[in-house]
Design a protein around this motif. Structure first.
Motif, PDB file in Angstrom:
ATOM      1  N   PHE A 124     -17.270 -20.521  27.433  1.00 33.33           N
ATOM      2  CA  PHE A 124     -16.776 -19.644  26.379  1.00 33.33           C
ATOM      3  C   PHE A 124     -15.682 -20.330  25.547  1.00 33.33           C
ATOM      4  CE2 PHE A 124     -14.772 -15.646  24.741  1.00 33.33           C
ATOM      5  CZ  PHE A 124     -15.869 -15.256  23.987  1.00 33.33           C
ATOM      6  N   GLU A 125     -14.838 -21.144  26.184  1.00 32.52           N
ATOM      7  CA  GLU A 125     -13.821 -21.891  25.453  1.00 32.52           C
ATOM      8  C   GLU A 125     -14.473 -22.858  24.469  1.00 32.52           C
ATOM      9  OE1 GLU A 125     -13.646 -21.193  28.660  1.00 32.52           O
ATOM     10  OE2 GLU A 125     -11.593 -20.825  29.284  1.00 32.52           O
ATOM     11  N   TRP A 126     -15.554 -23.527  24.922  1.00 25.53           N
ATOM     12  CA  TRP A 126     -16.278 -24.430  24.025  1.00 25.53           C
ATOM     13  C   TRP A 126     -16.902 -23.646  22.871  1.00 25.53           C
ATOM     14  CZ3 TRP A 126     -15.589 -29.357  23.622  1.00 25.53           C
ATOM     15  CH2 TRP A 126     -15.233 -30.115  24.737  1.00 25.53           C
ATOM     16  N   MET A 145      -6.520 -15.572  20.654  1.00 24.47           N
ATOM     17  CA  MET A 145      -5.343 -14.918  21.236  1.00 24.47           C
ATOM     18  C   MET A 145      -5.614 -14.448  22.662  1.00 24.47           C
ATOM     19  SD  MET A 145      -3.801 -12.693  18.138  1.00 24.47           S
ATOM     20  CE  MET A 145      -3.005 -13.438  16.742  1.00 24.47           C
ATOM     21  N   ILE A 146      -6.803 -13.944  22.897  1.00 28.13           N
ATOM     22  CA  ILE A 146      -7.167 -13.503  24.248  1.00 28.13           C
ATOM     23  C   ILE A 146      -7.131 -14.694  25.212  1.00 28.13           C
ATOM     24  CG2 ILE A 146      -9.080 -12.656  25.663  1.00 28.13           C
ATOM     25  CD1 ILE A 146      -9.840 -10.888  23.192  1.00 28.13           C
ATOM     26  N   TRP A 147      -7.740 -15.823  24.795  1.00 31.84           N
ATOM     27  CA  TRP A 147      -7.778 -16.981  25.677  1.00 31.84           C
ATOM     28  C   TRP A 147      -6.432 -17.691  25.745  1.00 31.84           C
ATOM     29  CZ3 TRP A 147     -10.953 -17.879  29.443  1.00 31.84           C
ATOM     30  CH2 TRP A 147     -12.148 -17.156  29.450  1.00 31.84           C
ATOM     31  N   LEU A 195      -7.907 -29.762  16.618  1.00 30.15           N
ATOM     32  CA  LEU A 195      -7.989 -31.021  17.370  1.00 30.15           C
ATOM     33  C   LEU A 195      -7.199 -30.937  18.682  1.00 30.15           C
ATOM     34  CD1 LEU A 195      -7.678 -33.661  14.503  1.00 30.15           C
ATOM     35  CD2 LEU A 195      -9.721 -33.064  15.821  1.00 30.15           C
ATOM     36  N   VAL A 196      -6.049 -30.262  18.656  1.00 32.78           N
ATOM     37  CA  VAL A 196      -5.281 -30.058  19.896  1.00 32.78           C
ATOM     38  C   VAL A 196      -6.109 -29.232  20.875  1.00 32.78           C
ATOM     39  CG1 VAL A 196      -3.219 -28.968  20.882  1.00 32.78           C
ATOM     40  CG2 VAL A 196      -3.039 -30.285  18.760  1.00 32.78           C
ATOM     41  N   LEU A 197      -6.755 -28.182  20.362  1.00 32.82           N
ATOM     42  CA  LEU A 197      -7.608 -27.350  21.216  1.00 32.82           C
ATOM     43  C   LEU A 197      -8.775 -28.158  21.768  1.00 32.82           C
ATOM     44  CD1 LEU A 197      -8.337 -24.580  22.387  1.00 32.82           C
ATOM     45  CD2 LEU A 197      -9.490 -24.067  20.224  1.00 32.82           C
ATOM     46  N   LEU A 198      -9.380 -29.004  20.946  1.00 37.72           N
ATOM     47  CA  LEU A 198     -10.475 -29.862  21.404  1.00 37.72           C
ATOM     48  C   LEU A 198     -10.009 -30.760  22.539  1.00 37.72           C
ATOM     49  CD1 LEU A 198     -13.361 -31.058  21.031  1.00 37.72           C
ATOM     50  CD2 LEU A 198     -12.336 -32.633  19.366  1.00 37.72           C
ATOM     51  N   GLY A 199      -8.842 -31.364  22.384  1.00 37.06           N
ATOM     52  CA  GLY A 199      -8.295 -32.213  23.448  1.00 37.06           C
ATOM     53  C   GLY A 199      -8.024 -31.435  24.719  1.00 37.06           C
ATOM     54  N   GLY A 200      -7.491 -30.232  24.588  1.00 32.37           N
ATOM     55  CA  GLY A 200      -7.208 -29.411  25.765  1.00 32.37           C
ATOM     56  C   GLY A 200      -8.458 -28.981  26.497  1.00 32.37           C
ATOM     57  N   ASP A 222     -14.758 -21.698  15.788  1.00 27.08           N
ATOM     58  CA  ASP A 222     -13.586 -21.894  14.940  1.00 27.08           C
ATOM     59  C   ASP A 222     -13.821 -23.042  13.962  1.00 27.08           C
ATOM     60  OD1 ASP A 222     -10.855 -21.199  14.191  1.00 27.08           O
ATOM     61  OD2 ASP A 222     -10.307 -23.126  15.056  1.00 27.08           O
ATOM     62  N   ALA A 223     -14.448 -24.122  14.408  1.00 27.38           N
ATOM     63  CA  ALA A 223     -14.741 -25.247  13.511  1.00 27.38           C
ATOM     64  C   ALA A 223     -15.649 -24.792  12.373  1.00 27.38           C
ATOM     65  CB  ALA A 223     -15.397 -26.388  14.293  1.00 27.38           C
ATOM     66  N   PHE A 224     -16.666 -23.997  12.705  1.00 28.52           N
ATOM     67  CA  PHE A 224     -17.578 -23.478  11.684  1.00 28.52           C
ATOM     68  C   PHE A 224     -16.828 -22.599  10.688  1.00 28.52           C
ATOM     69  CE2 PHE A 224     -20.117 -19.749  10.432  1.00 28.52           C
ATOM     70  CZ  PHE A 224     -21.009 -20.372   9.565  1.00 28.52           C
ATOM     71  N   VAL A 225     -15.984 -21.715  11.178  1.00 25.26           N
ATOM     72  CA  VAL A 225     -15.244 -20.799  10.305  1.00 25.26           C
ATOM     73  C   VAL A 225     -14.247 -21.570   9.438  1.00 25.26           C
ATOM     74  CG1 VAL A 225     -13.652 -18.840  10.259  1.00 25.26           C
ATOM     75  CG2 VAL A 225     -15.601 -18.808  11.797  1.00 25.26           C
TER      76      VAL A 225
END
Length: 172
Positions: free
Chosen positions: A54-56, A96-98, A29-34, A62-65
């Protein structure tokens, strides 16, 4: 018949997995907000509507996994744990890359939005890594621990499926 120790071990494993899945979802959720915040800023400035494609993609992958990991963990699909750990490894490497990329870009104007995106990737990387450790070490019958209620690892014996010589036979 499950022993009290193995039952406690299974409960502890399920509880730890549930805690980490919850924390991984919060970090998602933090990543979604960012991502949404930086996307809005870049759209408003005219830098391009699809600059964060690519971030999206990483976010939804990640949500699927995480959904797959929760399903496998709570329903006890032990044969699928290796696949889930592999997918978690892939999405963690991408995160980690991003995380590194946004750590280098977050200095400057509107850094609060980039800081949120950086924190999201950092938290996702951290909790996915911990999930890899927990899901990769599920209680197994070879440990003498029955994973599902009503199964017994000790009933089959430690050499289940291994050919042994007949009584009185000479092994060369």
């Amino acid at each position: 018949m499950m022993t009290n120790t193995s039952s406690n071990r299974n409960k502890a494993h399920l509880g730890l997995g549930a805690l980490l899945l919850g924390l991984a979802f919060i970090s998602w959720l933090v990543l979604l907000g960012g991502v949404a915040s930086v996307q809005k800023l870049e759209s408003a400035s005219g830098d391009g509507k699809n600059s964060l494609e690519f971030e999206w993609w990483i976010l939804w992958f990640d949500a699927f996994v995480l959904f797959l990991a929760a399903t496998v963990h709570f329903l006890g699909f032990r044969r699928s744990h290796a696949a889930v750990v592999a997918l978690l490894s892939v999405v963690t490497a991408l995160s980690m890359i991003w995380c590194n990329q946004w750590n280098q870009t977050r200095r400057g104007a509107n850094s609060n939005r980039a800081d949120t995106l950086f924190a999201g990737f950092l938290l996702v990387s951290l909790f996915n890594s911990l999930l890899i450790l927990v899901l990769g070490t599920i209680p197994d019958e070879s440990d003498g621990v029955a994973y599902r209620k009503g199964t017994s690892a000790s009933a089959a014996g430690p050499n289940r499926g291994i050919a042994t010589p007949a009584a009185g036979a000479t092994v060369v």
